[in-house]
Scaffold this active site. Structure first.
Site, mmCIF file in Angstrom:
data_model
loop_
_atom_site.group_PDB
_atom_site.id
_atom_site.type_symbol
_atom_site.label_atom_id
_atom_site.label_comp_id
_atom_site.label_asym_id
_atom_site.label_seq_id
_atom_site.Cartn_x
_atom_site.Cartn_y
_atom_site.Cartn_z
ATOM 1 N N SER A 135 0.837 -1.194 0.000
ATOM 2 C CA SER A 135 0.000 0.000 0.000
ATOM 3 C C SER A 135 0.878 1.253 0.000
ATOM 4 C CB SER A 135 -0.955 -0.051 1.195
ATOM 5 O OG SER A 135 -1.963 0.913 1.086
ATOM 6 N N ASP A 157 -9.221 -4.558 -5.957
ATOM 7 C CA ASP A 157 -8.889 -3.644 -4.865
ATOM 8 C C ASP A 157 -9.937 -2.534 -4.779
ATOM 9 O OD1 ASP A 157 -7.728 -1.967 -3.001
ATOM 10 O OD2 ASP A 157 -5.722 -2.080 -3.868
ATOM 11 N N HIS A 164 -7.654 -5.362 -1.412
ATOM 12 C CA HIS A 164 -6.417 -4.660 -1.047
ATOM 13 C C HIS A 164 -5.448 -5.597 -0.314
ATOM 14 C CE1 HIS A 164 -4.036 -1.074 -0.510
ATOM 15 N NE2 HIS A 164 -3.983 -1.255 0.795
#
Length: 841
Positions: free
Chosen positions: A691, A764, A798
């Site tokens: 991330s 995601d 994610h």
């Protein structure tokens, strides 16, 4: 196009992305890491404790480590910030769309303090959610997801037997789907309405264009609010259909169901402590295509259900569409509704006084209003906060509550002791500190459940108990304190030993004389212990002032004994500007001290308002060693420089002005220290991050020569595609265009020549890290002659959930780092070099 056809095409598209990303030899399926790593990845998961409110039982709950790709790939709908599986109405994602909702693998009932274990026979193919204890400790309830429904099950704490409540299908789409009423005999549920009919069908052709219209009013919304938003009238119809719930009371013993009111799109639902009133929030139209359902119009009501068969409704607030809320701001009007913990029914809420905008200056940012049953008299103001209201915690006494506020511009928190019935009296300041200051964190108040189920701060005379993580220069050492609210005097009752990580999980009586902990060491699996305080002892500052004894309650065994050969240690060092930093160094099994091995650095940059807090150490080296993602490469001979401190220090109003310079200093300091220790081979160091850590990885490869290769997972590489803020950056791209460009590695793709592995979940939901970020970044590197590999994992959000995806992840990282790091030809290592900013595109 009908829905099933659309979902089928979606699956085909995801599979095509995978095929494009992998060599032809493995395009047909997933790859796996070596057998020794695979064995550890597939080992049983460790359970965690769920202590009953009466402290005489606990449930050990083990969660599924990795679901199958078949479950992750289950068809779902994206509806206004939610992901719903139409086959059974279950939530496909965790909050924010960051993962797949997990299933519990097992429940085991354990008596306290005796430790008698009673396995609970879960139904075949069960996917239970977390158990919800009744306040009297006699029962627990849980939602169970099956192929075609989300069921309600109730367990008996005396026998461990469980049973299904027939005829109830839960609707968890907007949360609050299952909770105990204050009598602790009745469940309040959101049920799928009867006779709902078939879902709205999609027309074979689009009825017309999808149109959005801005009237020119000034206002922005955060980047992170555009998550899985509605996009058509058909989406709106689906949201109406799948969001509809029937509030229902269910007798936990007989299963008798009593509907309340009419079906509607209910989100927030909570019973008052008196059991006669319910706070009900429902979503109304018009909907928005730019934000999630939380910002849609809402009707907030209190229902009086005291008279059987009749619901009297009192409207608290009619809230309009809030699709122009400032980044990191608050909507106007009442918000954050909550009940007072004791009777009579009393409702409280907050309202912004500064326009909801942190940029505005105001003598007070929020006020707190209170209204009592029967809700006919106007609400009264009971509290004002100079900064943003952050919560009101009730104690067992009506005249004592803890009110908190936070200053986002200074990263500051204040807590006061207040009496909401005497609003004219100034609250007594209890804590006044930076919320970045981990060393000064006083801990969280210990709570207990009242007979009505409300959890309040437990009092011992004028004192409260505080349990905290215990961050210190030696790492986290959890503690239990007793604090006198009148005098401010504090006693440390317990502190985890330096050779273990032992955290408080609950008092076992009416005072702190005995309590339960969850203890582990690098070699010993986590287990519950009953501690009893002894006599006072002489102790150094910060240490426990009382002796204590411990007796094991549970006996969980080590599922992966081969990992005990992995060693770890806390390493402290300094950045070039003198800032204190740290990391945890893991060495592989069989490592010989003084041997240089290939190493992997992992980090996640964090933002701090002051340097003193940025250098503080968190985490513990005394936790039971378990592996995940990049850490599995320890079993392939790599050292891991883990959780390296990567602070970005500066004024929160301009958080990222010096981001790159600080990032490079952080990386240089960490790599140099690992080399200095004689563990890391300076010519064979890799970097990885997830991330925001993926952006860090890409930037370090583009702007330094410290690393031979990198692996970036679920990242965001072009911040101009997230124009209304990212991380703690609250300025828009139009307010700080140079900042957005400087932090975006996309604009330096022509400078990025170090090999980078880019992995991303194709589903995601995080608006800051959409799959487009990965594919466009890969195209930019490829087009400029760089070395990159793009792996899109089908169906993954994610955080990658499926067993197959995680095995592929480890396989990809190991293959990439073996090729470009472990077995790469020697190369001279250079220090960080700045790259010039590219011309304005």
């Amino acid at each position: 196009m009908n829905m099933s056809h659309s979902l089928a095409l979606k699956g085909i598209a995801a599979a095509t992305l995978l095929a494009c990303a992998l060599p032809a030899a493995i395009a047909a399926g997933y790859q796996q890491p070596p057998a020794n790593i695979l064995k550890v990845m597939r080992a049983p998961s460790l359970p965690g404790p769920s202590l009953s409110p009466t402290q005489d039982n606990m449930l050990l709950v083990a969660w599924q480590e990795y679901p199958s790709i078949a479950r992750v790939a289950a068809p779902y709908l994206k509806l206004a910030g939610t992901r719903i599986e139409p086959a059974n109405r279950s939530k496909h994602d965790t909050p924010g769309g960051y993962g797949i909702a997990p299933c519990a693998e097992s429940f085991k009932l354990v008596s306290v303090p005796g430790g008698k274990e009673t396995p609970i026979a879960l139904p075949a193919g069960a996917c239970p959610d977390a158990p919800l204890w009744s306040a009297d400790g006699k029962r627990f309830a849980f939602a169970n997801t099956t192929r075609d429904a989300v069921e309600v099950w109730v367990g008996d704490a005396a026998s461990g037997k469980i049973r299904k409540i027939p005829g109830i299908r839960l609707n968890p789409m907007l949360n609050d789907e299952l909770q105990w009423m204050p009598d602790q005999k009745t469940l309040l549920v959101k049920a799928v309405p009867a006779k709902l009919g078939a879902a709205p069908a999609q027309a074979n052709t689009q009825d017309g264009p999808s149109v959005q219209d801005s009237g020119g009013g000034k206002g922005e919304s955060s980047t992170y609010e555009t998550r899985d938003t509605l996009s058509s009238p058909h989406d709106e119809a689906l949201f109406d259909y799948y969001g509809a719930s029937q509030l229902t009371l269910v007798d936990a013993a007989s299963g008798k169901a009593t509907p309340l009111g009419q079906p509607a799109i209910y989100d927030g639902v909570g019973p008052a402590p008196d059991g006669k009133h319910i706070l009900v929030s429902s979503v109304r139209k018009p909907y928005s295509y730019v934000t999630t359902y939380e910002r849609f119009p809402h009707q907030v009501e209190v229902w009086n259900i005291a008279t059987p068969g009749r619901v009297a409704v009192h409207t608290i607030a009619s809230l309009p569409l809030a699709d122009r809320v400032p980044v990191h701001g608050e909507p106007l009007g009442p918000r954050d509704f909550f009940w007072r913990a004791t009777e009579p029914a009393t409702l409280l809420w907050a309202e912004a006084l500064d326009g909801g905008d942190w940029k505005n200056t105001a003598p007070a940012r929020d006020k707190v209003m209170m209204q009592k049953a029967p809700f006919t008299a106007p609400p009264v103001e009971v509290l004002r906060t100079a900064q943003r209201f952050a919560g009101l915690d009730w104690t067992e006494r009506a005249d004592i509550a803890l009110a908190s506020e936070v200053d986002l511009n200074k990263h500051w928190r204040q807590t006061r002791v207040v009496n909401v019935d005497q609003p004219q009296q100034a609250g007594k300041l209890l804590w006044d500190l930076s919320y970045d200051d981990k060393y000064a964190d006083p801990g969280s108040p210990v709570r207990r459940a009242l007979p009505n189920g409300e959890r309040v701060i437990q009092l011992d005379g004028d004192a409260i108990y505080l349990a905290g993580g215990g961050a210190s220069p030696q790492g986290n050492r959890p503690f239990l304190d007793k604090l006198d609210l009148k005098t401010g005097d504090s006693q440390r009752l317990f502190r985890s030993d330096k050779s273990a990580y032992e955290r408080f999980i609950g008092l076992s009586g009416k005072d702190g004389g005995s309590f339960l902990t969850w203890r582990q060491t690098p070699a010993e699996a986590p287990n519950a212990f009953l501690r009893k305080l002894g006599a006072p002892i002489r102790a150094d500052k910060g240490e426990a002032a009382f002796a204590s004894t411990a007796a094991a309650v549970t006996r969980i065994v080590d599922p992966t004994p081969e990992l005990r050969q992995i060693k770890k240690r806390l390493v402290k060092y300094k950045r070039a500007d003198g800032l204190d930093l740290s990391f945890t160094l893991y060495t592989p099994p069989g490592y010989q001290e003084g041997t240089r091995v290939p190493a992997i650095l992992n980090a996640y940059p964090l933002d701090y308002a002051d340097a003193a807090s940025a250098g503080q150490i968190s985490g513990s080296q005394q936790t039971f060693t378990r592996l995940y993602q990049y850490k599995y490469l320890l079993l392939a001979g790599y050292a891991v420089i883990d959780q390296a401190s990567f602070p970005v220090v500066g004024n929160p109003k301009a958080a990222y002005d010096n981001y790159l310079d600080q990032l490079k200093m952080d990386a240089e300091a960490a790599v140099n220290e690992a080399v200095k220790l004689g563990v890391a081979d300076p010519d064979r160091v890799a970097v990885t991050g997830h991330s925001h850590g993926a952006l860090m990885t890409a930037n370090l490869l583009a702007h330094t020569d410290l690393f031979r290769a990198g692996a970036a997972t679920s990242g965001s590489y072009n911040k101009t595609l997230t124009p209304f803020g990212f991380q703690s950056e609250r300025r828009s791209v139009w307010e700080a265009p140079d900042v957005y460009r400087k932090v975006s590695t996309f604009f330096y793709a022509d400078k990025l020549k170090t090999p980078i592995l880019i992995m991303h979940g194709s589903d995601d939901a995080n608006p800051g890290t959409t799959p487009l970020q990965a594919s466009k970044f890969y195209e930019a590197i490829r087009g400029n002659g760089g070395t990159a590999r793009l792996v899109m994992l089908p169906h993954e959000p994610h955080w990658y959930a499926a067993r197959e995806s995680n095995e592929q992840l480890v396989y990809e990282m190991l293959s990439w780092f073996d090729k470009y790091v472990k077995n790469a030809p020697p190369r001279a290592v250079k220090s960080a070099q700045s790259q010039p900013l590219p011309a304005q595109p």
